[in-house]
Write an enzyme that holds these catalytic residues in place. Structure first.
Site: not given
Ligand code: ADP
Length: 294
Positions: A12, A39, A179, A211-212, A237, A243
């Protein structure tokens, strides 16, 4: 039981620029940083930092020599990483003054997998071993087919989602981790509950994890459904949140934690990762996760 992660290895290159370069324009970058990523690499790093002994398989180009040392120093076994002629997978990332980014991804060696190489790697694994996959390399449908034939347990994070996922027989996957965007793309549904319901209808025997982001995560298998809130942190960030979550969740299952405990550890690890800049470098060690207080 052995654990194999067959996945991408990327270099990267991140450039700090005043603004994202426009058509026809040449701009100067103030800073450049090169980090090891992809990833696949990030998830092997998360598994290793969660205390799992993992074999990584994947291809690098001639300039990818650093992966061998960094993986070995991190406890990732490199026996099945191979160097091929040509360029490594890499990204060119521009980050502007407001933190907005734009990314060019060049698949490079990650897209040079052959059936022969897949067979060569899988010959070292057997029934009951676990394989983790993402969608940043070529030959994923063939890897799923062959791993299933061997009786390996398949964990698949179909990310990034694209039309090549349609060629994969997801019925052979025992755990699917997506996600919210990937869940929408996979099912055509728009809400968490309808995404999970559609995934269950298509893959009734698979453990499903959705995941949300800061809203948390959902686990579903049969009559079992658990919702796990995310841990509130100051996000710096969010790269590699997913991952980190995937690596720690899979590690939790391998260590035979309860599903709730695996979700908690994964969510804590991901929360820590989002408080730090960078991808692989932001992934915490299990010791740090255990000390994390919500
Ligand atoms: P991706 O990075 O694949 O888009 P997500 O954004 O859904 O996946 O994030 C994966 C997990 O990381 C979430 O289910 C949550 O537990 C954690 N996470 C992501 N963003 C945050 C945040 N801003 N604060 C706290 N936990 C987070």
């Amino acid at each position: 039981m052995k654990v194999l992660n067959f996945g991408s290895l990327n270099l990267d290159y991140t450039y700090e620029v005043e603004h994202i370069v426009r058509e026809g324009e040449t701009i100067a970058a103030d800073q450049v940083q090169m980090n090891l990523g992809g990833k696949g690499f990030n998830q092997s790093m998360a598994l290793a930092r969660a205390g799992i002994s993992v074999y990584h398989a994947g291809l690098v180009g001639e300039e990818g020599i650093d992966f061998y040392d960094v993986c070995q120093d991190s406890g990732i076994k490199t026996d099945y990483i191979k160097t091929v002629v040509g360029r490594c997978g890499h990204t060119v990332i521009q980050v502007d003054e407001n933190g907005q980014n734009s990314i060019i991804l060049f698949g490079g060696a990650n897209r040079k997998n052959t059936k022969e190489y897949v067979d060569e790697v899988l010959a070292n694994f057997t029934s009951g071993d676990v394989i983790l996959l993402q969608n940043e390399i070529s030959e994923v449908p063939y890897i799923i087919e062959q791993a299933f034939k061997k009786g390996m347990t398949i964990v698949f994070n179909p990310s990034p989602y694209d039309e090549r996922i349609d060629e994969c027989d997801l019925g052979k996957v025992s755990t699917l981790i997506v996600n919210e965007t990937e869940g929408q793309q996979l099912t055509g549904m728009t809400t968490p509950s309808t995404i999970v319901a559609a995934m269950e209808a298509s893959f009734p025997n698979a453990k499903i994890v959705l995941t949300l982001g800061e809203k948390g995560s959902i686990y579903h298998l049969g009559d079992d459904e658990l919702y796990q809130p995310a841990f509130a942190v100051e996000a710096v960030d969010t790269t590699a949140a997913g991952d980190t979550f995937t690596g720690f969740f899979v590690a939790g299952l391998l260590k035979q934690y309860t599903v709730r405990d695996a979700l908690i550890k994964a969510s804590k690890a991901a929360a820590i990762a989002v408080t730090k800049p960078g991808a692989a470098l932001s992934i915490p060690f299990m010791s740090e996760v255990e000390l994390f207080e919500a």
